[in-house]
Every structure is written in C-alpha cells, then in structure tokens.
Design a protein around this motif. Structure first.
Motif, PDB file in Angstrom:
ATOM      1  N   MET A  83       0.832  -1.179   0.000  1.00  0.00           N
ATOM      2  CA  MET A  83       0.000   0.000   0.000  1.00  0.00           C
ATOM      3  C   MET A  83       0.883   1.252   0.000  1.00  0.00           C
ATOM      4  N   THR A  84       0.605   2.188  -0.891  1.00  0.00           N
ATOM      5  CA  THR A  84       1.385   3.409  -0.995  1.00  0.00           C
ATOM      6  C   THR A  84       0.814   4.478  -0.073  1.00  0.00           C
ATOM      7  N   THR A 109       6.642   2.898  12.518  1.00  0.00           N
ATOM      8  CA  THR A 109       6.230   1.500  12.344  1.00  0.00           C
ATOM      9  C   THR A 109       7.413   0.556  12.485  1.00  0.00           C
ATOM     10  N   THR A 110       8.635   1.051  12.253  1.00  0.00           N
ATOM     11  CA  THR A 110       9.802   0.187  12.390  1.00  0.00           C
ATOM     12  C   THR A 110      10.391   0.241  13.792  1.00  0.00           C
ATOM     13  N   GLY A 111       9.837   1.121  14.642  1.00  0.00           N
ATOM     14  CA  GLY A 111      10.306   1.203  16.018  1.00  0.00           C
ATOM     15  C   GLY A 111      11.548   2.047  16.192  1.00  0.00           C
ATOM     16  N   VAL A 121       4.734  11.700   6.507  1.00  0.00           N
ATOM     17  CA  VAL A 121       4.588  10.299   6.086  1.00  0.00           C
ATOM     18  C   VAL A 121       5.851   9.508   6.429  1.00  0.00           C
ATOM     19  N   LEU A 122       7.016  10.108   6.215  1.00  0.00           N
ATOM     20  CA  LEU A 122       8.270   9.427   6.539  1.00  0.00           C
ATOM     21  C   LEU A 122       8.391   9.168   8.037  1.00  0.00           C
ATOM     22  N   GLU A 123       8.021  10.139   8.844  1.00  0.00           N
ATOM     23  CA  GLU A 123       8.097   9.952  10.296  1.00  0.00           C
ATOM     24  C   GLU A 123       7.113   8.882  10.753  1.00  0.00           C
ATOM     25  N   VAL A 148       6.379   6.526  -0.958  1.00  0.00           N
ATOM     26  CA  VAL A 148       6.627   5.897   0.331  1.00  0.00           C
ATOM     27  C   VAL A 148       5.558   4.825   0.495  1.00  0.00           C
ATOM     28  N   ASP A 149       6.013   3.588   0.724  1.00  0.00           N
ATOM     29  CA  ASP A 149       5.068   2.490   0.941  1.00  0.00           C
ATOM     30  C   ASP A 149       5.516   1.671   2.143  1.00  0.00           C
TER      31      ASP A 149
END
Length: 152
Positions: free
Chosen positions: A1-2, A149-151, A142-144, A63-64
């Motif tokens: 999902m983008t 999500t990656t912690g 969006v990047l933040e 960004v996806d």
C-alpha cells in the motif's frame, strides 16, 4: 500500500518555451529552405525537446510499506533516519553550500522545497538523501509515520 506518491513533472512554462523554440526553428528554416526542410526540422526540435522534458520530468517519489523510492533508488524503512523539510533559504543552503558531496541527490530546480532524509545504515556511506518535493511537510509526516512503524 502506498502512503505517499508524487511525480515531479516539468513545469508548463517549459513546454511553452519548447513550442516557441519549435516555432522559431520552423520560421528560420522556412524562410530560407521552404516547407520541405522547415517542417522536418521543427518536428525534430519538438520531438527531441519533448523527449528531454518527459525524461527530466518523470521523477517519482513514493513511500510504501517497504520503504522510500525516489527515481530508481530505494531506501528500506529499516535504514530510514530522521527527515527534515526545508523551504526558502534553508532549501537553497541545503542544495548549495550545506550539501554533503556523499549525499544522494534527486533535486529539481523548478521545485522550491526539499526534504533531507537521513540514512541510518552503517554499511551505507550515504549520509542522507536530498529530495525535491512540492509538499515537504506532508512527505516528512509520512516518513516519520513510517519510521514509527519500524520502532526507530
């Protein structure tokens, strides 16, 4: 999902300038050689110019869930560092005297805003990506969110 998608196309003014250049080439050659030469020359000028504008103006920023894609380059979310939006003098400094020569650049002169995306990967010598964008604050948000999500 983008989560974010932006294509940096060449400005309309550049296409208008190409039309003027094509018309000028046609007029110059038509006055001297006639339509047998002026039409192919004008067509060639337009086709070459259009190909150049389309190639230069097709930069995709996305960004996806897997990472960030800018043009042909890809940065996985696990290597995503902090991002910073810049406009005005800060963007000019980032593109000029404040630029690290090791940075990955995807900048377009006709787009005033840039985002500096940190690269958090010890194996990658690139300290950051500098990316032109028309919506720097939105891209940073969006990047933040993707970093969260990656912690990181």
């Amino acid at each position: 999902m983008t989560h974010y998608r932006e294509r940096l196309v060449a400005p309309v003014l550049w296409w208008v300038l190409l039309a003027g250049l094509t018309g000028s080439a046609w007029l110059v050659y038509h006055q001297v050689y006639g339509p047998g030469v002026s039409l192919p020359v004008a067509a060639g000028v337009f086709l070459l110019g259009a190909a150049a504008l389309l190639a230069y103006g097709r930069l995709l920023i996305a960004v996806d869930t897997d990472g960030v894609t800018v043009g042909r380059a890809r940065l996985p979310l696990t290597a995503l560092g902090p991002a910073e939006a810049m406009t005005g003098d800060a963007a000019r400094t980032a593109r000029g005297p404040g630029l690290d020569p090791r940075a990955y650049l995807a900048i377009r002169g006709y787009v005033p805003g840039v985002v500096r995306i940190g690269v958090d990967d010890d194996a990658d010598p690139t300290p950051y990506w500098l990316v032109s964008t028309r919506r720097p604050e939105r891209l940073v948000a969006v990047l933040e969110a993707a970093r969260q999500t990656t912690g990181r």
